[in-house]
Design an enzyme around this catalytic site. Structure first.
Site, PDB file in Angstrom:
ATOM      1  N   GLU A 106       0.824  -1.329   0.089  1.00  0.00           N
ATOM      2  CA  GLU A 106       0.090   0.134   0.035  1.00  0.00           C
ATOM      3  C   GLU A 106       0.914   1.239   0.054  1.00  0.00           C
ATOM      4  OE1 GLU A 106      -3.275   2.364   2.962  1.00  0.00           O
ATOM      5  OE2 GLU A 106      -1.960   0.588   3.532  1.00  0.00           O
TER       6      GLU A 106
ATOM      7  N   GLU B 280     -11.610   3.249   5.734  1.00  0.00           N
ATOM      8  CA  GLU B 280     -10.752   3.349   6.775  1.00  0.00           C
ATOM      9  C   GLU B 280     -10.516   5.008   7.088  1.00  0.00           C
ATOM     10  OE1 GLU B 280      -6.366   1.686   7.445  1.00  0.00           O
ATOM     11  OE2 GLU B 280      -6.641   2.987   5.588  1.00  0.00           O
TER      12      GLU B 280
END
Length: 259
Positions: free
Chosen positions: A143, A240
């Site tokens: 990520e 998130e």
């Protein structure tokens, strides 16, 4: 159709962690994700997933000492053995909890370590982890993270992540695309996602600025989520974000954005 997963590290913080599973289910989520399962016995987590009929869609490989500010150790040359032990731990939890993919945070380049050394280390670690996780039937993700929030983070752009995937030669290494992080670093969200869709196995969202829920900032999530469907993205989208005024109070964005 968009499938939303509640990130239990950031959502439902009004409750102790183990109570967040029930809160997520009551709020209509069918999937959950979180940074780290390792502070809890695997049976505790498995029981809650089963009780509330939730799928755990993602957790991370151990990321070092989070409370001390570490955000992954994959690029740390002096901690390769620790990283590899962490891969084994991730596999144990992943198998027990039915997780199909785990995310590996690259980490902040340690003080005094040249970037070239950090690069060589992460390539070696990802090559190892990708192969080990493939044997277990679990995908490995990486990520890119914005360097405004986390200065010095090694992996911060989509092209850099794709180059790492190519350099490892692994067929079990994919991209986790966090819309919030990449809005801060790159923009061009939809074009980037569409161009690299075969490499993307998980998407996360939050609005910018502030990393709050969709509808609080500059990202047109009604368009983004509709286009994800149109592109044929069939993975989960992890929520998130930091609730601006309470988790449940802020969930109205889902209906407002057609999900």
């Amino acid at each position: 159709m968009t499938r939303l997963a509640a990130n239990l590290t950031m959502l439902f913080n009004e409750h102790p962690f183990l109570d967040r599973f029930e809160a997520a289910a009551k709020a209509g989520f069918r999937g959950v994700e979180f940074l780290s399962p390792y502070s809890y016995h695997v049976d505790q987590l498995a029981d809650r997933l089963s009780l509330y009929q939730l799928e755990l869609v993602l957790h991370n490989v151990p990321s070092g000492d989070w409370d001390a500010g570490e955000r992954g150790i994959a690029c740390h040359p002096g901690r390769v053995s620790e990283f590899r032990e962490g891969v084994d731990e991730a596999i144990m939890y992943g198998r027990a909890l039915g997780v199909k993919q785990v995310n590996c945070l690259a980490g902040i380049v340690p003080h005094g370590v040249h970037r070239e050394a950090a690069h060589e280390t992460i390539v070696s670690n990802l090559t190892f982890a990708g192969a080990k996780l493939k044997e277990a039937g679990i995908r490995l993700l990486i990520e890119p993270v914005n360097t405004f929030d986390i200065p010095g983070f090694f992996l911060s752009r989509t092209a850099q992540a794709l180059a790492l995937i190519k350099e490892t030669g692994s067929d079990n290494l994919f991209l986790q695309y966090d819309i919030y992080h990449m809005q801060r670093m790159e923009g061009e969200l939809l074009r980037t996602i569409e161009a690299n869709l075969p490499s993307i196995r998980h998407i996360q969202l939050a609005d910018n600025p502030g990393r709050f829920e969709p509808g609080t900032g500059e990202i047109n999530y009604r368009v983004v989520l509709a286009q994800l469907d149109a592109m044929g993205y069939d993975g989960w989208v992890g929520c998130e974000y930091k609730p601006k005024a309470g988790t449940v109070e802020g969930l109205g964005w889902r209906a407002a954005h057609g999900v």
